[in-house]
Design a protein around this motif. Structure first.
Motif, PDB file in Angstrom:
ATOM      1  N   ASN A   1      57.373  14.099  10.320  1.00 36.01           N
ATOM      2  CA  ASN A   1      57.784  13.048   9.388  1.00 36.01           C
ATOM      3  C   ASN A   1      59.249  12.664   9.546  1.00 36.01           C
ATOM      4  O   ASN A   1      59.648  11.568   9.148  1.00 36.01           O
ATOM      5  N   ARG A   2      60.058  13.537  10.115  1.00 34.92           N
ATOM      6  CA  ARG A   2      61.448  13.136  10.404  1.00 34.92           C
ATOM      7  C   ARG A   2      61.479  11.967  11.390  1.00 34.92           C
ATOM      8  O   ARG A   2      62.402  11.166  11.409  1.00 34.92           O
ATOM      9  N   VAL A   3      60.455  11.889  12.232  1.00 36.64           N
ATOM     10  CA  VAL A   3      60.357  10.790  13.192  1.00 36.64           C
ATOM     11  C   VAL A   3      59.525   9.646  12.609  1.00 36.64           C
ATOM     12  O   VAL A   3      59.839   8.465  12.802  1.00 36.64           O
ATOM     13  N   VAL A   4      58.459   9.999  11.883  1.00 35.33           N
ATOM     14  CA  VAL A   4      57.523   8.988  11.380  1.00 35.33           C
ATOM     15  C   VAL A   4      58.187   8.104  10.323  1.00 35.33           C
ATOM     16  O   VAL A   4      58.024   6.869  10.341  1.00 35.33           O
ATOM     17  N   ARG A   5      58.942   8.679   9.408  1.00 34.94           N
ATOM     18  CA  ARG A   5      59.487   7.886   8.291  1.00 34.94           C
ATOM     19  C   ARG A   5      60.404   6.748   8.765  1.00 34.94           C
ATOM     20  O   ARG A   5      60.266   5.617   8.284  1.00 34.94           O
ATOM     21  N   PRO A   6      61.323   6.995   9.701  1.00 32.89           N
ATOM     22  CA  PRO A   6      62.137   5.858  10.164  1.00 32.89           C
ATOM     23  C   PRO A   6      61.313   4.780  10.866  1.00 32.89           C
ATOM     24  O   PRO A   6      61.686   3.608  10.855  1.00 32.89           O
ATOM     25  N   LEU A   7      60.161   5.176  11.480  1.00 29.95           N
ATOM     26  CA  LEU A   7      59.315   4.200  12.168  1.00 29.95           C
ATOM     27  C   LEU A   7      58.471   3.397  11.190  1.00 29.95           C
ATOM     28  O   LEU A   7      58.333   2.176  11.320  1.00 29.95           O
TER      29      LEU A   7
ATOM     30  N   ARG B   1      56.131  -0.249   6.950  1.00 29.78           N
ATOM     31  CA  ARG B   1      56.982  -1.236   7.619  1.00 29.78           C
ATOM     32  C   ARG B   1      56.412  -1.688   8.956  1.00 29.78           C
ATOM     33  O   ARG B   1      56.916  -2.635   9.560  1.00 29.78           O
ATOM     34  N   ALA B   2      55.428  -0.959   9.480  1.00 31.15           N
ATOM     35  CA  ALA B   2      54.873  -1.258  10.806  1.00 31.15           C
ATOM     36  C   ALA B   2      53.368  -1.506  10.657  1.00 31.15           C
ATOM     37  O   ALA B   2      52.573  -0.567  10.737  1.00 31.15           O
ATOM     38  N   PRO B   3      52.955  -2.771  10.450  1.00 33.02           N
ATOM     39  CA  PRO B   3      51.536  -3.042  10.174  1.00 33.02           C
ATOM     40  C   PRO B   3      50.601  -2.633  11.303  1.00 33.02           C
ATOM     41  O   PRO B   3      49.404  -2.453  11.065  1.00 33.02           O
ATOM     42  N   GLU B   4      51.125  -2.464  12.517  1.00 27.38           N
ATOM     43  CA  GLU B   4      50.255  -2.038  13.619  1.00 27.38           C
ATOM     44  C   GLU B   4      49.723  -0.612  13.422  1.00 27.38           C
ATOM     45  O   GLU B   4      48.819  -0.183  14.134  1.00 27.38           O
ATOM     46  N   PHE B   5      50.307   0.118  12.443  1.00 26.80           N
ATOM     47  CA  PHE B   5      49.804   1.465  12.152  1.00 26.80           C
ATOM     48  C   PHE B   5      48.993   1.513  10.855  1.00 26.80           C
ATOM     49  O   PHE B   5      48.723   2.599  10.337  1.00 26.80           O
ATOM     50  N   ALA B   6      48.556   0.351  10.365  1.00 29.87           N
ATOM     51  CA  ALA B   6      47.753   0.329   9.137  1.00 29.87           C
ATOM     52  C   ALA B   6      46.413   1.039   9.330  1.00 29.87           C
ATOM     53  O   ALA B   6      45.783   1.466   8.355  1.00 29.87           O
TER      54      ALA B   6
ATOM     55  N   GLY C   1      58.469   3.823   7.537  1.00 32.54           N
ATOM     56  CA  GLY C   1      58.929   3.686   6.148  1.00 32.54           C
ATOM     57  C   GLY C   1      58.269   4.679   5.224  1.00 32.54           C
ATOM     58  O   GLY C   1      58.678   4.820   4.066  1.00 32.54           O
ATOM     59  N   VAL C   2      57.227   5.370   5.690  1.00 32.47           N
ATOM     60  CA  VAL C   2      56.519   6.392   4.908  1.00 32.47           C
ATOM     61  C   VAL C   2      56.150   7.538   5.849  1.00 32.47           C
ATOM     62  O   VAL C   2      56.205   7.394   7.077  1.00 32.47           O
ATOM     63  N   GLY C   3      55.756   8.662   5.273  1.00 34.43           N
ATOM     64  CA  GLY C   3      55.313   9.792   6.083  1.00 34.43           C
ATOM     65  C   GLY C   3      53.854   9.650   6.483  1.00 34.43           C
ATOM     66  O   GLY C   3      53.181   8.667   6.136  1.00 34.43           O
ATOM     67  N   LEU C   4      53.370  10.629   7.239  1.00 31.00           N
ATOM     68  CA  LEU C   4      51.960  10.626   7.633  1.00 31.00           C
ATOM     69  C   LEU C   4      51.082  10.621   6.379  1.00 31.00           C
ATOM     70  O   LEU C   4      51.284  11.440   5.485  1.00 31.00           O
ATOM     71  N   PRO C   5      50.092   9.716   6.320  1.00 32.35           N
ATOM     72  CA  PRO C   5      49.297   9.598   5.092  1.00 32.35           C
ATOM     73  C   PRO C   5      48.066  10.499   5.030  1.00 32.35           C
ATOM     74  O   PRO C   5      47.435  10.604   3.984  1.00 32.35           O
ATOM     75  N   GLN C   6      47.725  11.136   6.147  1.00 32.73           N
ATOM     76  CA  GLN C   6      46.453  11.864   6.194  1.00 32.73           C
ATOM     77  C   GLN C   6      46.493  13.120   5.304  1.00 32.73           C
ATOM     78  O   GLN C   6      47.518  13.811   5.244  1.00 32.73           O
ATOM     79  N   PRO C   7      45.380  13.447   4.637  1.00 31.24           N
ATOM     80  CA  PRO C   7      45.306  14.736   3.933  1.00 31.24           C
ATOM     81  C   PRO C   7      45.498  15.884   4.924  1.00 31.24           C
ATOM     82  O   PRO C   7      45.132  15.772   6.099  1.00 31.24           O
ATOM     83  N   CYS C   8      46.094  16.973   4.451  1.00 27.70           N
ATOM     84  CA  CYS C   8      46.358  18.136   5.302  1.00 27.70           C
ATOM     85  C   CYS C   8      45.541  19.329   4.818  1.00 27.70           C
ATOM     86  O   CYS C   8      45.518  19.622   3.620  1.00 27.70           O
ATOM     87  N   ILE C   9      44.879  19.993   5.748  1.00 26.56           N
ATOM     88  CA  ILE C   9      44.052  21.160   5.426  1.00 26.56           C
ATOM     89  C   ILE C   9      44.684  22.380   6.073  1.00 26.56           C
ATOM     90  O   ILE C   9      44.800  22.454   7.307  1.00 26.56           O
TER      91      ILE C   9
END
Length: 215
Positions: A133-139, A21-26, A141-149
């Protein structure tokens, strides 16, 4: 197996990007810089990902075999609720210590710019990502996309490989406590339950375990 995992990751990123929802974070969906990661940790008011709040964020970049401590992020976050005595005993952050912290939305935006598209590294990272992600999703529309190690999973695999073949069956009891892991890997430690310190220690463990796996 890696090919299947990579295809799934690619499909997941495309699915998330289509819902952004926020293209500035593409920029977070772009291919990551090669051999770069970000280790992160959050301190919180408790362990309930539905109701507790983030009060500190620490992150540090990793480039190749180096922890880039000059490229770090350390933020205090002002919670809407209080800070319980039990949580103060863990991270030593009192309500007055975080009273001038950033609103959590501003802190998470700064963190996302710091991370970019780099994969994330951490110790029990699932909890930190769930809190973020509780904060990221409302901002977004999706959670953090990065792979997690997950560093504890890397350590488990490392210890499992050291077992004799006759013991590499079923569930194996391996001590995954952070202090045990750091001591066993002969890594320097910092004062724990400080977000930046924990991020730096996770980064050191990640580099050491990568080196051990490569032989």
């Amino acid at each position: 197996m890696h090919g299947l995992h990579d295809r799934w990751q690619g499909w997941r990123r495309r699915w998330q990007l289509a819902r952004l929802r926020a293209p500035e974070f593409a920029f977070m969906f772009a291919p990551p810089p090669p051999n770069e990661w970000v280790a992160l940790d959050c301190e919180t008011t408790g362990l309930n990902v539905r109701s507790d709040e983030i009060i500190a964020i620490g992150a540090v970049r990793i480039a190749g075999q180096r922890v880039m401590t000059s490229e770090r992020l350390e933020l205090l976050v002002r919670p809407r609720g209080g800070v319980s005595p039990d949580s103060v005993r863990v991270h030593r952050l009192r309500a007055r210590d975080v009273a001038d912290g950033l609103p959590v939305q501003d802190a998470v935006k700064r963190l996302m710019h710091f991370i970019g598209s780099r994969p994330l590294v951490g110790y029990y990272l699932e909890f930190d990502v769930a809190m973020l992600n509780r904060v990221v999703r409302p901002l977004l529309g999706v959670g953090l996309p990065q792979p997690c190690i997950e560093v504890s999973a890397m350590y488990h695999d490392h210890k499992f490989r050291q077992l004799p073949p006759s013991h590499q069956q079923g569930n194996v009891d391996i001590d995954l406590r952070f202090a045990t892991l750091m001591a066993d890997l002969a890594l320097p430690t910092r004062e724990a339950h400080d977000a930046l310190n924990d991020a730096v220690m996770a980064a050191l463990a990640f580099i050491k375990l990568q080196r051990l796996r490569a032989g």
